[in-house]
Design an enzyme around this catalytic site. Sequence first.
Site, PDB file in Angstrom:
ATOM      1  N   THR A   1       0.840  -1.206   0.000  1.00  0.00           N
ATOM      2  CA  THR A   1       0.000   0.000   0.000  1.00  0.00           C
ATOM      3  C   THR A   1       0.876   1.257   0.000  1.00  0.00           C
ATOM      4  O   THR A   1       0.525   2.270  -0.594  1.00  0.00           O
ATOM      5  CB  THR A   1      -0.899   0.028   1.260  1.00  0.00           C
ATOM      6  OG1 THR A   1      -1.545  -1.228   1.405  1.00  0.00           O
ATOM      7  CG2 THR A   1      -1.937   1.128   1.187  1.00  0.00           C
TER       8      THR A   1
ATOM      9  N   SER B   1       6.712   3.813   8.370  1.00  0.00           N
ATOM     10  CA  SER B   1       5.558   4.569   8.847  1.00  0.00           C
ATOM     11  C   SER B   1       5.147   4.211  10.277  1.00  0.00           C
ATOM     12  O   SER B   1       5.907   4.407  11.194  1.00  0.00           O
ATOM     13  CB  SER B   1       4.414   4.371   7.859  1.00  0.00           C
ATOM     14  OG  SER B   1       3.327   5.162   8.221  1.00  0.00           O
ATOM     15  N   HIS B   2       3.962   3.637  10.421  1.00  0.00           N
ATOM     16  CA  HIS B   2       3.445   3.374  11.762  1.00  0.00           C
ATOM     17  C   HIS B   2       3.836   1.992  12.281  1.00  0.00           C
ATOM     18  O   HIS B   2       3.411   1.618  13.374  1.00  0.00           O
ATOM     19  CB  HIS B   2       1.917   3.499  11.729  1.00  0.00           C
ATOM     20  CG  HIS B   2       1.310   2.596  10.699  1.00  0.00           C
ATOM     21  ND1 HIS B   2       1.340   2.897   9.360  1.00  0.00           N
ATOM     22  CD2 HIS B   2       0.724   1.397  10.804  1.00  0.00           C
ATOM     23  CE1 HIS B   2       0.767   1.912   8.692  1.00  0.00           C
ATOM     24  NE2 HIS B   2       0.394   0.991   9.533  1.00  0.00           N
TER      25      HIS B   2
ATOM     26  N   ASP C   1       2.447   9.748  13.697  1.00  0.00           N
ATOM     27  CA  ASP C   1       3.041   8.409  13.632  1.00  0.00           C
ATOM     28  C   ASP C   1       4.543   8.483  13.364  1.00  0.00           C
ATOM     29  O   ASP C   1       5.143   9.564  13.407  1.00  0.00           O
ATOM     30  CB  ASP C   1       2.334   7.564  12.570  1.00  0.00           C
ATOM     31  CG  ASP C   1       2.611   8.060  11.159  1.00  0.00           C
ATOM     32  OD1 ASP C   1       2.855   9.268  11.002  1.00  0.00           O
ATOM     33  OD2 ASP C   1       2.606   7.239  10.221  1.00  0.00           O
TER      34      ASP C   1
ATOM     35  N   ASP D   1       6.533   8.450  10.752  1.00  0.00           N
ATOM     36  CA  ASP D   1       7.072   9.340   9.720  1.00  0.00           C
ATOM     37  C   ASP D   1       6.300  10.646   9.569  1.00  0.00           C
ATOM     38  O   ASP D   1       6.535  11.403   8.624  1.00  0.00           O
ATOM     39  CB  ASP D   1       7.150   8.608   8.374  1.00  0.00           C
ATOM     40  CG  ASP D   1       5.794   8.149   7.893  1.00  0.00           C
ATOM     41  OD1 ASP D   1       4.926   7.861   8.743  1.00  0.00           O
ATOM     42  OD2 ASP D   1       5.590   8.068   6.668  1.00  0.00           O
TER      43      ASP D   1
ATOM     44  N   ASP E   1       3.083  11.458   8.918  1.00  0.00           N
ATOM     45  CA  ASP E   1       1.992  11.766   7.987  1.00  0.00           C
ATOM     46  C   ASP E   1       0.605  11.507   8.574  1.00  0.00           C
ATOM     47  O   ASP E   1      -0.390  11.992   8.059  1.00  0.00           O
ATOM     48  CB  ASP E   1       2.177  11.058   6.628  1.00  0.00           C
ATOM     49  CG  ASP E   1       2.353   9.567   6.752  1.00  0.00           C
ATOM     50  OD1 ASP E   1       2.349   9.047   7.895  1.00  0.00           O
ATOM     51  OD2 ASP E   1       2.514   8.902   5.697  1.00  0.00           O
ATOM     52  N   ARG E   2       0.534  10.746   9.679  1.00  0.00           N
ATOM     53  CA  ARG E   2      -0.783  10.481  10.279  1.00  0.00           C
ATOM     54  C   ARG E   2      -1.097  11.467  11.400  1.00  0.00           C
ATOM     55  O   ARG E   2      -0.189  12.118  11.920  1.00  0.00           O
ATOM     56  CB  ARG E   2      -0.816   9.076  10.872  1.00  0.00           C
ATOM     57  CG  ARG E   2      -0.749   7.999   9.832  1.00  0.00           C
ATOM     58  CD  ARG E   2      -1.007   6.643  10.438  1.00  0.00           C
ATOM     59  NE  ARG E   2      -1.087   5.666   9.359  1.00  0.00           N
ATOM     60  CZ  ARG E   2      -1.624   4.474   9.463  1.00  0.00           C
ATOM     61  NH1 ARG E   2      -2.118   4.088  10.621  1.00  0.00           N
ATOM     62  NH2 ARG E   2      -1.665   3.655   8.434  1.00  0.00           N
TER      63      ARG E   2
ATOM     64  N   THR F   1      -7.839   2.388  -1.145  1.00  0.00           N
ATOM     65  CA  THR F   1      -6.977   2.698  -0.001  1.00  0.00           C
ATOM     66  C   THR F   1      -5.547   3.011  -0.461  1.00  0.00           C
ATOM     67  O   THR F   1      -5.005   2.328  -1.319  1.00  0.00           O
ATOM     68  CB  THR F   1      -6.962   1.478   0.946  1.00  0.00           C
ATOM     69  OG1 THR F   1      -8.279   1.294   1.436  1.00  0.00           O
ATOM     70  CG2 THR F   1      -6.010   1.678   2.103  1.00  0.00           C
TER      71      THR F   1
ATOM     72  N   GLU G   1      -8.267   9.661   4.819  1.00  0.00           N
ATOM     73  CA  GLU G   1      -8.508   8.229   4.975  1.00  0.00           C
ATOM     74  C   GLU G   1      -8.892   7.958   6.420  1.00  0.00           C
ATOM     75  O   GLU G   1      -8.456   8.662   7.334  1.00  0.00           O
ATOM     76  CB  GLU G   1      -7.248   7.432   4.662  1.00  0.00           C
ATOM     77  CG  GLU G   1      -6.811   7.491   3.219  1.00  0.00           C
ATOM     78  CD  GLU G   1      -5.791   6.386   2.910  1.00  0.00           C
ATOM     79  OE1 GLU G   1      -6.217   5.335   2.435  1.00  0.00           O
ATOM     80  OE2 GLU G   1      -4.601   6.589   3.165  1.00  0.00           O
TER      81      GLU G   1
ATOM     82  N   LYS H   1      -0.194  12.759   2.889  1.00  0.00           N
ATOM     83  CA  LYS H   1      -0.961  13.146   4.054  1.00  0.00           C
ATOM     84  C   LYS H   1      -0.009  13.820   5.022  1.00  0.00           C
ATOM     85  O   LYS H   1       1.201  13.600   4.961  1.00  0.00           O
ATOM     86  CB  LYS H   1      -1.674  11.951   4.676  1.00  0.00           C
ATOM     87  CG  LYS H   1      -0.815  10.776   5.029  1.00  0.00           C
ATOM     88  CD  LYS H   1      -1.714   9.627   5.487  1.00  0.00           C
ATOM     89  CE  LYS H   1      -0.904   8.408   5.869  1.00  0.00           C
ATOM     90  NZ  LYS H   1      -1.095   7.290   4.958  1.00  0.00           N
TER      91      LYS H   1
HETATM   92  C1  G1P Z   1      -2.796   1.349   5.858  1.00  0.00           C
HETATM   93  C2  G1P Z   1      -4.071   2.157   5.836  1.00  0.00           C
HETATM   94  C3  G1P Z   1      -4.119   3.027   4.592  1.00  0.00           C
HETATM   95  C4  G1P Z   1      -2.874   3.897   4.530  1.00  0.00           C
HETATM   96  C5  G1P Z   1      -1.625   3.039   4.634  1.00  0.00           C
HETATM   97  C6  G1P Z   1      -0.366   3.888   4.741  1.00  0.00           C
HETATM   98  O1  G1P Z   1      -2.753   0.479   4.745  1.00  0.00           O
HETATM   99  O2  G1P Z   1      -5.200   1.325   5.897  1.00  0.00           O
HETATM  100  O3  G1P Z   1      -5.282   3.805   4.622  1.00  0.00           O
HETATM  101  O4  G1P Z   1      -2.838   4.617   3.330  1.00  0.00           O
HETATM  102  O5  G1P Z   1      -1.695   2.224   5.813  1.00  0.00           O
HETATM  103  O6  G1P Z   1      -0.379   4.741   5.838  1.00  0.00           O
HETATM  104  P1  G1P Z   1      -3.189  -1.073   4.816  1.00  0.00           P
HETATM  105  O7  G1P Z   1      -2.325  -1.708   5.880  1.00  0.00           O
HETATM  106  O8  G1P Z   1      -4.619  -1.089   5.228  1.00  0.00           O
HETATM  107  O9  G1P Z   1      -2.965  -1.595   3.431  1.00  0.00           O
HETATM  108 ZN    ZN Z   2       3.021   7.202   8.211  1.00  0.00          ZN
END
Ligand code: G1P
Ligand code: ZN
Length: 544
Positions: free
Chosen positions: A20, A115-116, A280, A282, A284-285, A347, A366, A379
């Site tokens: 993603t 990221s997270h 988060d 990085d 962006d959240r 997504t 999102e 974001k």
């Molecule tokens: C998740 C979130 C999605 C976001 C992505 C990156 O992806 O659901 O909205 O864009 O992290 O931050 P997923 O693990 O669901 O594919």
């Molecule tokens: Zn992130």
Amino acid sequence: MGLEIKDVATTPFTDQKPGTSGLRRSVKQFSQPGYLENFIQSIFNTLPMERRNMLVVGGDGRYFNRQAAATTIAMAVANGFSRIIVGCGALLSTPAVSSLIRSRRADGGIVLSASHNPGGINGDFGIKFNTANGGPAPDTVSEEIFRNSRQLTRYFIAPQVQVNINLPGEFSFADSVVEVVDPVADYRQTLEHVFDFDRLREGFAKGRLSVRFDAMHAITGPYARELLEDCLGACSGSVVNAEPREDFGGQHPDPNLGNAKTLVGFMAAKTAPLLGAASDGDGDRNLILGRQFFVTPSDSLAVIAEHANAIPQFRAGLAGVARSMPTSRAVDRVAAAKGIDCFETPTGWKFFSNLFDAGKISLCGEESFGTGGDHLREKDGLWTVLVWLSILAETGESVSALVQRLWHHHGRFVYSRHDFDHLDTDQAAAMMMYLSGFAANAKRTHIKDRQIVAADVFRYIDPVDHGESHNQGIRLFLDDDVRLVYRLSGTGTAGATLRIYIENYLRDNVNVDARQFNRGNGQLAADIARIEHFTGVCAPSLVT
Ligand code: G1P
Ligand code: ZN
């Protein structure tokens, strides 16, 4: 003597398919010899020589960040980039990379971040590639990177390229310059352009604004300190956990009610600041809290759209808005009332870029704690905090009053997400296959006392380039204004994660506890998908 460029023979890895949001793997996987180098070379191979003028490099400070940045820089020089911009300490938030790419007109950027996902030696690492518009690589580019990675036989590196990235400065190597920049300066300028800083300063000075920001020992600490405390005058100590750490202080830098418990506790006091927020790994959240009040990301997006005129960036009006499909339809109601378009994308942030570039939208978001505007192509966590502060300053209302008003005008989409982590990949795939078949024939089916009025597997045709994305999640619409969405995560690094998104529309009597209220529909969703039958798992691992 010229600069030595090493041509290193390598063997391809078969699993470097971006998900993603870039390629995410455990630190252990990334530490295999050649794993990082192969992926970076595969990215560079997609850029012809005329698009190797300028590259931005930085990451979220997690374990392996510095080492990966050093390798990326040495490979960028060897691959002919003439200028490589890197944040001091190899730090740059994801929105700051997007901002630098745009303001410096770079050809792209590499974000070193998962990221997270958890960090540290036993955590995850990741690489995201952003293109010249500042946005995440679209699927076509990611596919090309993946194709390259499967055929790769050599990569290029300049071993003499070693720079001190601790202070701003410039270093020349043959035809390349490595420029080390303050990670915050350019991003701060971008925000200065789109907000009225004087008005926000006045709000803090007169005590009309107050904030608590939890940087969760991730990248936003230095950004939040400079912006909120130094620049806007939020009282010292408003930003907590502000030092980026390689393991995020052992915390999980995913800003939700589960991981940001200390902040939630702090905001529960009657004397708490007006706004509580977190970001988060990085940056962006965003998590938005009021006093004793949690704003779901879907409602946050709708409130921002509703109060667009309080935000200087949107004063001319919103061109349109967009949300990812699983995000609640609250913003659709606001858009309809304003007479503007609302787009529904799959997504992942990458799907918003074309809409921004074509001027079709000014704002999007999102459900996964992401909101952004047309100032960047990512974001943006801190931007969202300044957006909320601007709305609070303009309206003089509390966070909870603003959300209550949204519900009163448009009704409430009571929203929950149930995540089932660590499922067996094959079993999860079999379940999704079953569910797709079910959806194909589900119309007018009765489940217990309920009827399914519509069902499909979501597909998207990009309104700008007409590219098609199939299989983007399964949607079931029930006769009582309930929507159930199922999809598999594309960001995990072990097994499969199923996400079920539950949304229940209420026109009146909206003050319910979402968790309790959606419990029955969560069970119904699990029964429909026969989760226990396929995976042996009977309860979600996380409810948000
Ligand atoms: C998740 C979130 C999605 C976001 C992505 C990156 O992806 O659901 O909205 O864009 O992290 O931050 P997923 O693990 O669901 O594919
Ligand atoms: Zn992130």
